[in-house]
Design an enzyme around this catalytic site. Sequence first.
Site, PDB file in Angstrom:
ATOM      1  N   CYS A 108       0.852  -1.185   0.000  1.00 35.62           N
ATOM      2  CA  CYS A 108       0.000   0.000   0.000  1.00 35.62           C
ATOM      3  C   CYS A 108       0.889   1.236   0.000  1.00 35.62           C
ATOM      4  CB  CYS A 108      -0.891  -0.016   1.232  1.00 35.62           C
ATOM      5  SG  CYS A 108      -1.670   1.583   1.535  1.00 35.62           S
ATOM      6  N   ASN A 112      10.730   0.681  -9.190  1.00 33.54           N
ATOM      7  CA  ASN A 112      10.655   0.085 -10.526  1.00 33.54           C
ATOM      8  C   ASN A 112       9.220   0.126 -11.032  1.00 33.54           C
ATOM      9  OD1 ASN A 112      11.811  -1.637 -12.729  1.00 33.54           O
ATOM     10  ND2 ASN A 112      10.240  -3.058 -12.002  1.00 33.54           N
ATOM     11  N   GLU A 113       9.021   0.676 -12.197  1.00 37.67           N
ATOM     12  CA  GLU A 113       7.699   0.636 -12.854  1.00 37.67           C
ATOM     13  C   GLU A 113       6.551   0.862 -11.874  1.00 37.67           C
ATOM     14  OE1 GLU A 113       7.685  -3.128 -14.913  1.00 37.67           O
ATOM     15  OE2 GLU A 113       8.892  -2.373 -16.562  1.00 37.67           O
ATOM     16  N   CYS A 162      -7.556   0.643   1.298  1.00 37.75           N
ATOM     17  CA  CYS A 162      -7.527   0.265   2.714  1.00 37.75           C
ATOM     18  C   CYS A 162      -7.882   1.451   3.619  1.00 37.75           C
ATOM     19  CB  CYS A 162      -6.160  -0.312   3.064  1.00 37.75           C
ATOM     20  SG  CYS A 162      -4.873   0.916   3.263  1.00 37.75           S
ATOM     21  N   GLU A 185      14.372  -0.206 -20.503  1.00 37.47           N
ATOM     22  CA  GLU A 185      14.170  -1.639 -20.722  1.00 37.47           C
ATOM     23  C   GLU A 185      13.562  -1.855 -22.092  1.00 37.47           C
ATOM     24  OE1 GLU A 185      11.774  -3.640 -17.828  1.00 37.47           O
ATOM     25  OE2 GLU A 185      12.765  -2.724 -16.101  1.00 37.47           O
ATOM     26  N   LYS A 201      10.908 -16.222 -16.331  1.00 38.66           N
ATOM     27  CA  LYS A 201      12.009 -17.012 -16.912  1.00 38.66           C
ATOM     28  C   LYS A 201      11.893 -17.155 -18.416  1.00 38.66           C
ATOM     29  CE  LYS A 201       9.914 -21.454 -15.654  1.00 38.66           C
ATOM     30  NZ  LYS A 201       8.798 -20.911 -14.871  1.00 38.66           N
ATOM     31  N   HIS A 204      10.992 -14.583 -20.296  1.00 35.19           N
ATOM     32  CA  HIS A 204      11.298 -13.282 -20.896  1.00 35.19           C
ATOM     33  C   HIS A 204      12.727 -13.375 -21.436  1.00 35.19           C
ATOM     34  CE1 HIS A 204      11.979  -9.035 -21.428  1.00 35.19           C
ATOM     35  NE2 HIS A 204      10.743  -8.766 -21.080  1.00 35.19           N
TER      36      HIS A 204
END
Lengths: 674, 674, 674
Positions: free
Chosen positions: B115, B149-150, B160, B306, B355, B357
Site C-alpha cells: 500500500c 521500478n515501474e 484500505c 528496458e 524465466k 522473458h
Amino acid sequence: MINKNIHSICYGGDYNPEQWTEDVWVQDMELMKEAGVNFVSLAIFSWALLQPDENTFDFTFLDKIMDLLHSNGIYVDLATATASQPPWLSIAYDDVMPVSADGVKMTHGSRQTYCPNSRSWRNAASHLVRTLAARYKNHPALAMWHINNEYGCHTAECYCDNCAVSFRKWLQKRYKSVGIVNEKWGTRFWSQYYYKWDEIYPPRATMGKKNPSHVLDYKRFMSDSLLDCYSMEYEILRQITPELKITTNFLMGIDKLDYFKWAKEIDIISWDSYPDPAPSYNPALNAFDHDLMRGFGNGRPFILMEQAPAQVNWRDINVNKHPGLMRLYSYQAVGRGADGVMFFQWRQSLRGAEKFHSACITHSGDGNSRIFREVRQLGHELKKLNCITGSTRKADIAIVFDYENMWAFEYEDRQSKSVTYRDQILNWYKPLYEMNIPVDIVGTDSNLKGYKILLAPLLYMTKEGYAEKIKRFTADGGEYITTFSSSIVDEWDGVFPGGYPGPLKELLGITIEEFCPLTPDMKTTIALTDIDDTIPETSKARLWYDIIHIVDAEIFAVFSDALGKGYPAITYNYFGKGKAWYIGTETEPDFKKAFLSKICLRQNINSLFSLPEGVELNIREQNGKKYAFILNFSIKNASIDIMQNSYIDLLTGQKIHDRLIIESGNIRILEISS
Amino acid sequence: MINKNIHSICYGGDYNPEQWTEDVWVQDMELMKEAGVNFVSLAIFSWALLQPDENTFDFTFLDKIMDLLHSNGIYVDLATATASQPPWLSIAYDDVMPVSADGVKMTHGSRQTYCPNSRSWRNAASHLVRTLAARYKNHPALAMWHINNEYGCHTAECYCDNCAVSFRKWLQKRYKSVGIVNEKWGTRFWSQYYYKWDEIYPPRATMGKKNPSHVLDYKRFMSDSLLDCYSMEYEILRQITPELKITTNFLMGIDKLDYFKWAKEIDIISWDSYPDPAPSYNPALNAFDHDLMRGFGNGRPFILMEQAPAQVNWRDINVNKHPGLMRLYSYQAVGRGADGVMFFQWRQSLRGAEKFHSACITHSGDGNSRIFREVRQLGHELKKLNCITGSTRKADIAIVFDYENMWAFEYEDRQSKSVTYRDQILNWYKPLYEMNIPVDIVGTDSNLKGYKILLAPLLYMTKEGYAEKIKRFTADGGEYITTFSSSIVDEWDGVFPGGYPGPLKELLGITIEEFCPLTPDMKTTIALTDIDDTIPETSKARLWYDIIHIVDAEIFAVFSDALGKGYPAITYNYFGKGKAWYIGTETEPDFKKAFLSKICLRQNINSLFSLPEGVELNIREQNGKKYAFILNFSIKNASIDIMQNSYIDLLTGQKIHDRLIIESGNIRILEISS
Amino acid sequence: MINKNIHSICYGGDYNPEQWTEDVWVQDMELMKEAGVNFVSLAIFSWALLQPDENTFDFTFLDKIMDLLHSNGIYVDLATATASQPPWLSIAYDDVMPVSADGVKMTHGSRQTYCPNSRSWRNAASHLVRTLAARYKNHPALAMWHINNEYGCHTAECYCDNCAVSFRKWLQKRYKSVGIVNEKWGTRFWSQYYYKWDEIYPPRATMGKKNPSHVLDYKRFMSDSLLDCYSMEYEILRQITPELKITTNFLMGIDKLDYFKWAKEIDIISWDSYPDPAPSYNPALNAFDHDLMRGFGNGRPFILMEQAPAQVNWRDINVNKHPGLMRLYSYQAVGRGADGVMFFQWRQSLRGAEKFHSACITHSGDGNSRIFREVRQLGHELKKLNCITGSTRKADIAIVFDYENMWAFEYEDRQSKSVTYRDQILNWYKPLYEMNIPVDIVGTDSNLKGYKILLAPLLYMTKEGYAEKIKRFTADGGEYITTFSSSIVDEWDGVFPGGYPGPLKELLGITIEEFCPLTPDMKTTIALTDIDDTIPETSKARLWYDIIHIVDAEIFAVFSDALGKGYPAITYNYFGKGKAWYIGTETEPDFKKAFLSKICLRQNINSLFSLPEGVELNIREQNGKKYAFILNFSIKNASIDIMQNSYIDLLTGQKIHDRLIIESGNIRILEISS
C-alpha cells in the site's frame, strides 16, 4: 384519476431543484409553463439535504419549491426521499450496508445501497417519511406520493447476517416446520438435510451448484423484503393522507421483484421506460413492457413516470433519439394506457453519474434546443387529449407472465441456457404486435374472464390451483396455447411425479416422454398433418423438441426431419367448449404469425385497420368512443385505407374521410364514434 | 549527460547477479565487454537479500559486484531496491498489504504488492534507501540512481483504511472545507452530501454507479500517493549524493499515474518499451510512446531503460523478435530522443515468473546465440554515435495528452464506451507518423512557444487557464485543432453551464447543441463545402457526430448523409492571426491524412525526405548538424531519393551521393551538415 | 474380479433410495431385476441422514435397503457417505468451510464444500466411516467400498489458514530446509526470499504474477491433501474389511488431482464418463479418457462408475442421447477395458440441482420409457459377455501423460496461451484413434516394457530419472517421439541450464536455440528432405516453431516458408537400437496421420480390420481369445471385409463368414480364436 385536481394527462418529470440556485427555479417555472408541465416528481434523492443528522430535519428548500410550484399551478408527485440514505446514516449503523453473496460488504458512494432488512435503515426511513408526510399533508401542491425509487434497480439482493435471520423468519411463516422445508426443497439430495432453523443460511458463495428451491425461495424472500420496505412507507402515508394516491415507479427489465405481487399494494402503477433509440431496436419490446405494466394494474391507466427526452447515459453506446422519436414513444405510452407522460429529468445535471442523461432543459440551460421544442410541442398536444384520461383498452388475447416461473426456470443449471423465459414470451408477443392485435399480459392469478385465447409459453411452473383454473377457462370455450417445458414443476421447483406435463396432461391430452434441447447447429422441420391455405406446409424448428405421446389430442403438425421424425410437434385437444394447444418446439416467427392469424380469424379477433409493416395501432375506449393511436415507426410514409368511415383527428380537430397518409415517424390520433 | 563519466550512449540492461553464482559473474563481465556494455541497472529486486530482518543489512554481494563492475569499466544505475519488500516485512506490519475495492486484502508472493500509504512500508523503505545511499555514495561505479521500478505496474490503487485517512488529508489540503468538496463533486445528486470529512471514503465497492468526481479525485490521490513514495526516496538520495542524476523507469501503457506531473520530479526520464513483435503491430504505437516520454521531459534526451532482446513472457502469445527487429526498435528509440538503450535483462532467469522473458544471454548461458550476436553488433554500432548524445528533436506540431482528461472521460458511464481517449489521440498521431512529420506530445501546462499547430483530440476537460492559453496560442498565429466531446467539463468533471464547448465557444465560433454517439452499424458521410484538389470531396464518418451551430465560424464540411444531414461537420474560425478548427465526427484515416497534409503545406511543414510506406524517419539535431535515422519497418527494400545532396553514413563513415537503398528491416543513420 | 460373488460385468448405477418412500423401493427392485442390474452404489450423499448430530447415528434406512437389495440378489458398492457433510457439521466447526484465493469463506448449501485440511472435517469423516464399516462389514450385500465421490470436482483448492499450516508441514517434509525451498523456487527473483517457514503462505491473491514453483507446489500439495483424505478412509476400511476391494470414482476433466499418483492407492479404478451427445462431439475424446483411466490402473480392467442414460443437466445446452448412443458408449467402455457399466443414476430425482440429469427410471416413474428399454436391452446383452471380464488390451504404442507437467506448463504466464497440454496430447492421440491403433496412456514412471513407440508431446518437465529411462527405452529399440517445448524444466519448474532440450539433448541429437510462438495469422510450411510416397511433400504448420540446431540428428523436414526458413522442423536421431524424433512445430492432422502410419508400418503395428471412417475398433484379449468390439459411430452403415476369416458374434452366438454390415449407431462383438 390521479388526483381530483388534475383533469388532463399528467405531464412533467423528475425535478431536482436542490441541484440549482433559486434564480434557476424561477426560470424553471417559466419554462415549465411554456412546455405545458402540470406535474413534477420532487425530492427523490433529497434525504441527505433534508436531514443533516439523526435528530435534525431541514425542510427549507422543499418548503420554498413546493410553494413556488403551487403558485405556478404545478402539482407535485412528492417522493418520500428514501431512495438513498445520507452518508452519515450508512456509517452510523453497521447493519445498513448490504453484503454480496461473496461476503463483500458495500460502502456508500452511489445510490440505493442499503440492506432491505436493516432495522436501522427502516427506522430512519420511517422517521423521515412520517416527518415529511406530516409536514406536507395539507400542502395544496401535493397531488400524489412517490415512494422510494426504482426498487431493486441496484440492490435486489443482500446476503448479510440480518438477512439470514429475516429469511429464517420468512421461512418459518411459510413452512411452519423445518421438516416441510426439507421436503419442499428436497434436501435429502446432496446431504443438505436441516435439523434446525438456524442451519439455514442465505444461498451464499459455495463450491458447487446451489439447491434450486433454496435459491428460488431466497428470490421470493428478497422481493418480499423490499416490498416490506415499500409497505412500511405506504402504511405511514395512507394513515396521514388517506385520500391521496400512492405509487412507486417500476423499471423496465427488473426481473428480481415479483411486480404482480407488488402491484396489489400500489394505487397507481407507474414505470420508467427506456427503449434504446438505436435503429436495431424493436419497438415491440417497449410495447410489451407497457402491456405488462398495464397488466399489473389489471388494465387500469398507469403513468409513464420516466422516459428520456433524448439519450440515456448508461448504455455502452448512448444513441440520441432522432427528432420525433420521443413523441412517437410518448404516444405509444398513451395509446397503451398511460394517463401521464413524464421525463427523467427536467433539467440536466451538471455533475454526478447521470450528467449525460438527457433532460428537457439541456446543459445550455435555456429553452433554445431541439429537445425542449419537442417537449413543448408534446405538452401542447397532450392538452387536447383530456378525453383520453381514464379510458381503457380491450383485448381478446392474454399472455401469462410469471416471475416465480422465470426464477425457477432460469436456475443456474437447466435443460438449456439458450432458452430464456422473456424471449419465449416475446417470441409469441411479437407476431401479435405486428398484426396489431391487442394483448393483455396477465399473471397466473389474474381473472381470465372475457379472454378468448390464453397464451402461456414456457410455463414451467404450475402453481396450486392453476391447472383447474385453466381447465375451467378452456372448458368454457377458451383456447389455451402452451409450449415446451411447461407444467414441469410445482411452486417449490419440484418435478411433478408421474411424467410431464404434470397436472396439464388431461387438458392437453398428451404425455411428454423426453425433452431434447438443441444446439444452434441442430435444426429440425415440422409438417402440418392437414393442408391449410394460410399456414406453410412445412416450417423450420429449432432450440428444442419434445417427444410427445398422444393420449386424447389431435396432431396438428409432426416432426418431418431427422430430429424427432414422425413424433407430434403440435397438438390440440378439445376440452369442454374449448381447445388446448401444445407446441413442442421453437417455430419460426412466420409460422407463429400464420398460426395465430388462423386462430384469431376463427375466434373473430382482428385489427381495426389494415396497416403497413412498422405501423403500430393502439385503441383506448371510454364512454362508447374509441381512440385510435396510429404510430408510424417505419422509415416509410404510410398510406392507410380507413374503409369509407370518417373519423376525427384529435390533434387537429379535423374530420378524416379519405386515405390517411402518416409520414415516417409521425402519429395520428383518431376519435371513432361507435 | 547522464553522468560526467559516460560520454557515449548508455548501453546495457537490468543485471540481477544475485540469481547467479560468482563464477557466472566473471563470465558476465567478459560477455558485457564483448557486447560493448557500459551501464547496468543493479539491485532492483534485492531488498530481501540486502536486509534479512528489520535490524540487519547484508551488503556482501552488492559490494562485490559493484567492485567487479567497476574493475571492468561498467557503470551502475543503482536501484534503491524498494520495488518489492521482503516477505518478513509484509508479514510484520498489518498496514503493508494493499486492499482491493472489494475489500480483498492481498498476500505477498508476487512483486510490488504494498500500500503506498502504509507508514510501515515507507519507514522501512526510507531506512533501506538511506543505508544503501550512505554505503555507495562514493563508489566509483555509481553513475545514477534508479528509484523503485515501474510504479503502478501492478499496484496503482489501494482502498484500505490507511488510504481512507490519507485521502481525507489530501482532500483537506485541496479543498479546505467539506462544503467545497460537496460543490465540486455535485453531492446534492443522489443524496451523497457530506457533513463531515470522516464521511468520505475511498470509492469502494457499492451497488450502483459511483460519483465521477469522487472517482477522479481518487485517481489523482493514488497517483500522488505513489509520487509521494518516489519523492521520499528522491529527497534522501538528493541529500546524500547532490550531484547524481536520479530516475525511475516509466512503463508503456501505465494509465493510472499522471506522468506529466511525475516528470517534474525526475532528473532524467527513462522508460520501458515493449512493442509487440507480431506482424499486426503498428510501430507508430511505440513511436508515440517515445514521443510521449520525450514530452514528459520537455524534449530532453531520455533513456530507453528496458526493452526485450527477443520475446516477452506476459502476452497471450509471445511472438519472438525476428532477426533485426530489436535493432530497428533500438534505433527508433535513439532517433526519437534516447541517449541510452538498455535491455531487460542481461541474463535470462532460470526460475520465477519471468524465466521466459528473453535476455541478452539466453538459457544456453553463453554468447553463442543469435540474440547475443545482435546485442553485440548493436553495442559496437552505438559506439560510433557519441555525437548523438545530447542532441534533440524539433517539431512544429504538438499533440496535447492529458491523464486527468483521460480519467474523467473514461468514467464507467459515458456517452459512448466505443470512444477511448488513447485511440482518439492515436487516430490523429498515426497520419502524421506516416507522413514522417515530427510531433511533440505536450501536457496541458506545457509551453507552446514555437509550435505552429496544436492538436487536442477529445480534450473533454478544460482546466482553469487552458482556454486563455489556447486563445493566446491561436491569436499569435497558431492553428488549433480540436474534436468532438472537447471542452465539456471543468477539472472536477462538472459540465460547463451554458452549453458546449464551454470556454472554447468564442475561440471556435460555434456552439454544440447535441452529441450523437453511433453504433457500429450507424454510419454517415461528410462533404466539403468547397472543392479542394487534395482532400476527397466526400468521406465516410462514424462513431459520433455533433449537432453544431455556427456563431462566427466558417464551415469546412457538412454531414451529407441521413445522420446529421446539412449540419456542419468540420468548422474553422479565424481568431487573431490564427485559426481554430473543430472536427465534430470521427473521419477516416485517409481523410485525416489529406486534411493534415493540407494544413502542413500551408504552414510550410514537411518531411526532410520523401519516403516509401513503412519507412520511418527521425531527425535529431545538435551544434548545427542534423542526424537522420531512417528505419525500414516495411517488408520491402526501400529506394530513397536523397535529392542531389550528400550525406555521411554514420555507421560506415562513407559519403552517400546517390539513391539510397535500405533493405527491409535495415536502418541508416545519416549526418547532414547544414 | 471386483468381488468373488460377481462373475459378470457389473451393471447398475447410483441408487439414492433416501429420496423415495419405501413403496418406491419395492418397484425399484422389480425394475432392477427386469433390467439385469446386479450392482448399485449406495449412500453417496447420505451423511446428513445417517448422522443427525455429532453423537447420534441412525442407520435405519440403510439397514432396510441393504437387506432389500440383498434379498433381491443385488450387490452393493457402499459409499462412505463423506462426499458432503451435513449442515450442522459445517456450522459447528469454523475450520470446515474452504476459503478462496481471494479470501472468500464458503457457506454450505451445495455439495463437497469442505477444506481437505480441516481437522474437524477429518475427525467427523473418519468417525462416520469407522461406524459405517463396522456396521456393514459382514452384510452379505456388501461387495465393494466407494470412498467419497468425485474428489476435486468442486473443491480442489483451499487457501485457508489451516491449509497454510499444512502446506508448511508438507514443504518441510519435501525440502527439509527453507534454504532449499528458496533455491528450488528461485526466490532471489523479485525479492521473494524466505528466512523462516512461517513466511510461506498459500499463493493467495496478490497484485502481480505469482511464483510459478510456489504455485506448482501448492497444486501438488492440494492434490496430496485430498489424497490424504482418501487414504484416511482407505486405511479404516482396509483394517475392518481386509478382503474387500476399495475404489473412489474419478471424473473426466479433473485436472487438479494427480490421478497417476492417486491410482497407486486404489484397488479398482472407476470413473465417471460424460461425453457430450451433441453431433459436433468427437468420440475420440471419450476414448482417450478410457485409455487414460485404464492407464492409471496399469491396464487392469476398470469400472465405468457413472454415465448418463440420456442427457446431463450441467452443460449450457444439454443435448439428449439419441436412441442407441448410450449403448454405443457403453460398449466403447467395455471395449476399452471396463468390467462394469453403471449409470448416474437409477431413478431421476424430483428435486435438487440435478433433477434434469437423466436416469434409468425417468420422471414418469415407471419402466415405460425409451430410456428404460435401452437400459434393459443393454443389461440383457451384458449377461452374454461374462467371458470378457478380466480380459485386457494390448498396445504397442504409449503416450505419456503427466499432471505435474500440465500444471507447470500451464502457469498463468507462458510462452503461448494458445498451447494447452491436453490439446497437444489429443492432437497426437486422434490420428491413432482414427487408424484404430491401440494406444496406452502412461505416466512418467510407468513401465515401458513391451512398447515399440512412445509419444511424449509437450513434455515440458523432465523429472529426475526420466531422461535415463527414455534413453534406455530408445537404446533398446524403441522409437521416442517428442515435440516442441519439451524438456525445458526440472520438476520444480526451473529451466535446465545450458540450453534446450535439457537432458534430452544427447538422445535427440539437437539443440534448440529459440522458440517462436505464433499468432493465428502467422503460418509456416514444412517440407520433407526426402521424397516419401505416403507423406505429403509439404505441409502447413502453425502455433509454434523452434530454431533447431543439429548436433547428431538427421533432418526429416525443414521449414520452407518465411518463418524459420531453412531450419530443421522435424529431426530423428539413431540412438542404440532405436530412434528419437523431435517435432518442432504444430503440424496438420493429416500430416500426423501419414507420419504415424509410416512409423507404425515400419514397426509392424496395424489394425486388425480395415474399417470405414467413424467406425471404432477395440480388442480385449484373454486366454488366447480376442474379443473385437466394432462400434459404428458414423451416420452411415458400415460394410466390413472380414478377410475370409470366421468369427462368432457374441450377442447372437452366430458365426460370421462374409462381409459384416453394421448399421449406423450399431455395434458388433466378435470372438476371435487365435
